[in-house]
Enzyme design. Structure first.
Site, mmCIF file in Angstrom:
data_model
loop_
_atom_site.group_PDB
_atom_site.id
_atom_site.type_symbol
_atom_site.label_atom_id
_atom_site.label_comp_id
_atom_site.label_asym_id
_atom_site.label_seq_id
_atom_site.Cartn_x
_atom_site.Cartn_y
_atom_site.Cartn_z
ATOM 1 N N ASP A 57 0.858 -1.185 0.000
ATOM 2 C CA ASP A 57 0.000 0.000 0.000
ATOM 3 C C ASP A 57 0.897 1.239 0.000
ATOM 4 O O ASP A 57 2.106 1.131 0.175
ATOM 5 C CB ASP A 57 -0.932 0.010 1.216
ATOM 6 C CG ASP A 57 -0.181 -0.179 2.517
ATOM 7 O OD1 ASP A 57 0.995 0.229 2.607
ATOM 8 O OD2 ASP A 57 -0.771 -0.723 3.458
ATOM 9 N N ASP A 59 1.481 5.025 1.652
ATOM 10 C CA ASP A 59 1.124 5.918 2.749
ATOM 11 C C ASP A 59 1.638 7.314 2.441
ATOM 12 O O ASP A 59 2.665 7.484 1.789
ATOM 13 C CB ASP A 59 1.736 5.413 4.064
ATOM 14 C CG ASP A 59 1.288 3.995 4.388
ATOM 15 O OD1 ASP A 59 0.065 3.755 4.421
ATOM 16 O OD2 ASP A 59 2.155 3.114 4.567
ATOM 17 N N ASP A 133 9.245 3.891 13.334
ATOM 18 C CA ASP A 133 9.854 2.779 14.063
ATOM 19 C C ASP A 133 11.284 2.460 13.641
ATOM 20 O O ASP A 133 12.196 2.446 14.464
ATOM 21 C CB ASP A 133 8.945 1.536 14.028
ATOM 22 C CG ASP A 133 8.373 1.215 12.653
ATOM 23 O OD1 ASP A 133 8.788 1.840 11.649
ATOM 24 O OD2 ASP A 133 7.511 0.313 12.572
HETATM 25 P P1 ATP Z 1 3.561 -2.623 5.146
HETATM 26 O O1 ATP Z 1 2.454 -1.654 4.749
HETATM 27 O O2 ATP Z 1 4.272 -3.225 4.021
HETATM 28 O O3 ATP Z 1 3.130 -3.581 6.186
HETATM 29 P P2 ATP Z 1 4.649 -0.257 6.326
HETATM 30 O O4 ATP Z 1 6.051 0.062 6.818
HETATM 31 O O5 ATP Z 1 4.099 0.644 5.285
HETATM 32 O O6 ATP Z 1 4.689 -1.749 5.880
HETATM 33 P P3 ATP Z 1 2.359 0.508 7.854
HETATM 34 O O7 ATP Z 1 1.744 -0.202 9.005
HETATM 35 O O8 ATP Z 1 1.609 0.706 6.605
HETATM 36 O O9 ATP Z 1 3.725 -0.287 7.580
HETATM 37 O O10 ATP Z 1 2.867 1.907 8.424
HETATM 38 C C1 ATP Z 1 3.336 2.951 7.600
HETATM 39 C C2 ATP Z 1 4.502 3.654 8.269
HETATM 40 O O11 ATP Z 1 4.076 4.192 9.521
HETATM 41 C C3 ATP Z 1 5.685 2.760 8.612
HETATM 42 O O12 ATP Z 1 6.560 2.607 7.526
HETATM 43 C C4 ATP Z 1 6.326 3.514 9.753
HETATM 44 O O13 ATP Z 1 7.091 4.602 9.287
HETATM 45 C C5 ATP Z 1 5.119 4.088 10.477
HETATM 46 N N1 ATP Z 1 4.665 3.145 11.535
HETATM 47 C C6 ATP Z 1 3.732 2.186 11.426
HETATM 48 N N2 ATP Z 1 3.553 1.524 12.573
HETATM 49 C C7 ATP Z 1 4.394 2.087 13.443
HETATM 50 C C8 ATP Z 1 4.688 1.869 14.815
HETATM 51 N N3 ATP Z 1 4.075 0.901 15.495
HETATM 52 N N4 ATP Z 1 5.609 2.665 15.405
HETATM 53 C C9 ATP Z 1 6.228 3.643 14.711
HETATM 54 N N5 ATP Z 1 6.020 3.885 13.429
HETATM 55 C C10 ATP Z 1 5.113 3.131 12.787
HETATM 56 MG MG MG Z 2 2.140 0.632 4.525
#
Ligand code: ATP
Ligand code: MG
Length: 420
Positions: A57, A59, A133
């Site tokens: 996805d 963001d 994170d």
């Molecule tokens: P994927 O969507 O592939 O699972 P992602 O890194 O995009 O991975 P998301 O849950 O969509 O994960 O979150 C988007 C972004 O928000 C992350 O890349 C990170 O920068 C931030 N983020 C998400 N969850 C956390 C958390 N628990 N603590 C700190 N930052 C977070």
């Molecule tokens: Mg994501």
């Protein structure tokens, strides 16, 4: 934490191809720009594109508040209690738009243990970067300049295939222990290295995970095991005390679980349907089987339904498994004895059961670890392929079961009627 924020690295010579960006995400960013806001692509999409992976996805991070974002996009709504963010909807597709978070933790509501409960104060992109994170998740993509903006060394860590916390890992895990599950997931997905000293924090983190709402853990469970690399996630997780805090009654040494996870990955790769219900059935099978046998040996009437409900109830205290998936698991378990017994009276009904296919797949999986089940699995495989008449013939060749009354027969109880 970051009083003097260093200037970020800006890189225009990178592997991201403008054509690979999601057009809806671009539309969101462009609309924000046109309305005077700052906005970037951020997080997993930037990371995955740099790693040559297809993002799940896209963001967006912006200096517009969630309410301002909501005003700009008709099809949007605000979600999240800890961190409110806007979801902008394009058909079935959702773009998550988060507002830059502030860096001062004094403004954040936490428990005594440091777990973040609420953070509704906003900040600058630099502050936002340090609140993410891992360094590899804190890269911003500026669509106007085609530049990657890196405050935290994420580009270097992508090149080195390292997952590094931003800040002090023990503190970041106290704020949010789910981050360890995310770290393990990204390591498995991207084949990156985790800092081995994190293992020293696992016991503490496992305990902290007990405080996380079960609904959030179910979302994380789906991402961990139904994204196509669950086998590698489980291979890592089962070596740690973290597995016990998610699935307290699962024996991590049971290789059936790992085999099922790998099987699920293969199905995803082959575009076959998968369901969390099947994994729940696998993860808790040993517990169900143990309780079932124990009750039988103790001379208690076997009531597989009630045993299943006990197994599931213990799990529910940790991860909130939606009812349709726990029912699925229970049905798969209950059908196992039908498949093993092959009572001629029940064969047709079993073949017609809506969970037959899943229960059969489960039997096949079990047969890999239990020789006594092999011939039965082959028999059920065969009978499915036959026409009605040939099925009848095969059934007639089975030894008759009628004579011996099973010791688990019992008088019906008044509350039995709604159970199936
Ligand atoms: P994927 O969507 O592939 O699972 P992602 O890194 O995009 O991975 P998301 O849950 O969509 O994960 O979150 C988007 C972004 O928000 C992350 O890349 C990170 O920068 C931030 N983020 C998400 N969850 C956390 C958390 N628990 N603590 C700190 N930052 C977070
Ligand atoms: Mg994501």
């Amino acid at each position: 934490m970051q009083q003097a924020v260093p200037d970020p690295i800006r890189i225009s010579d990178h592997a991201i191809n403008q054509d690979d960006l999601d057009r809806h995400a671009l539309e969101v960013v462009t609309t924000l720009h046109e309305n005077g806001y700052d906005a970037y692509l951020v997080g997993g999409c930037v990371r995955d594109l740099l790693c040559g992976e297809k993002p799940k996805d896209f963001d967006v991070a912006t200096d517009a508040t969630p309410e301002q974002v909501k005003e700009l996009f008709r099809r949007s709504r605000l979600v999240g209690r800890r961190f409110p963010i806007a979801h902008v909807r394009f058909g079935r597709h959702i773009i998550e738009v988060s507002t830059f978070r502030q860096g001062q933790l004094e403004n954040v509501e936490t428990t005594d243990q440091g777990l973040i409960l609420k953070d509704h104060v906003y900040g600058s992109i630099a502050e936002d970067a340090f609140r993410r994170d891992f360094t590899i998740n804190a890269l911003y993509y500026d669509i106007r300049e085609h530049e990657i903006i890196d405050y935290v060394g994420g580009l270097e860590h992508i090149a080195d295939k390292q997952i590094q916390f931003i800040g002090v890992p023990a503190e970041r895990l106290a704020e949010d222990p789910v981050r360890i599950l995310r770290a393990i997931r990204f390591a498995a997905k991207l084949d990156f290295q985790l800092d081995p000293t994190l293992a020293d924090l696992h016991e503490d983190t496992a305990e902290r995970l007990e405080e996380i709402p079960g609904a959030r853990l179910f979302d994380e469970f789906l991402k961990l095991f139904l994204s196509g690399y669950g086998g590698n996630v489980w291979a890592e997780l089962r070596e740690t005390p973290l597995a016990r805090s998610l699935f307290p009654s699962c024996n991590p040494d049971n290789d059936l679980v790992l085999a099922a996870m790998r099987n699920t990955d293969q199905r995803i790769a082959d575009d076959q349907p998968v369901t969390p219900g099947f994994l729940i059935a696998v993860l808790l099978w040993e517990d169900f089987e143990f309780r079932n046998k124990r009750d039988n040996e103790a001379g208690k009437p076997e009531i597989a339904y009630e045993v299943a409900m006990d197994t599931l109830a213990i799990q529910q205290q940790h991860i909130s498994v939606p009812r349709r998936f726990s029912i699925f698991a229970r049905e798969v378990w209950q059908l196992q004895s039908r498949l093993e017994e092959r009572n001629p009276r029940f064969i047709k009904r079993t073949l017609g059961h809506k969970r037959f296919r899943a229960a059969f797949d489960f039997l096949v999986l079990r047969a890999d670890y239990d020789n006594s089940l092999k011939s039965k699995a082959i028999w059920w495989e065969e009978i499915q392929e036959l026409d009605d008449q040939a099925q009848e013939k095969l059934i007639s060749e089975l030894p008759k079961k009628g004579g011996r009354r099973r010791n688990n027969r019992r008088k019906p109880r008044s509350n039995d009627f709604n159970q199936y």
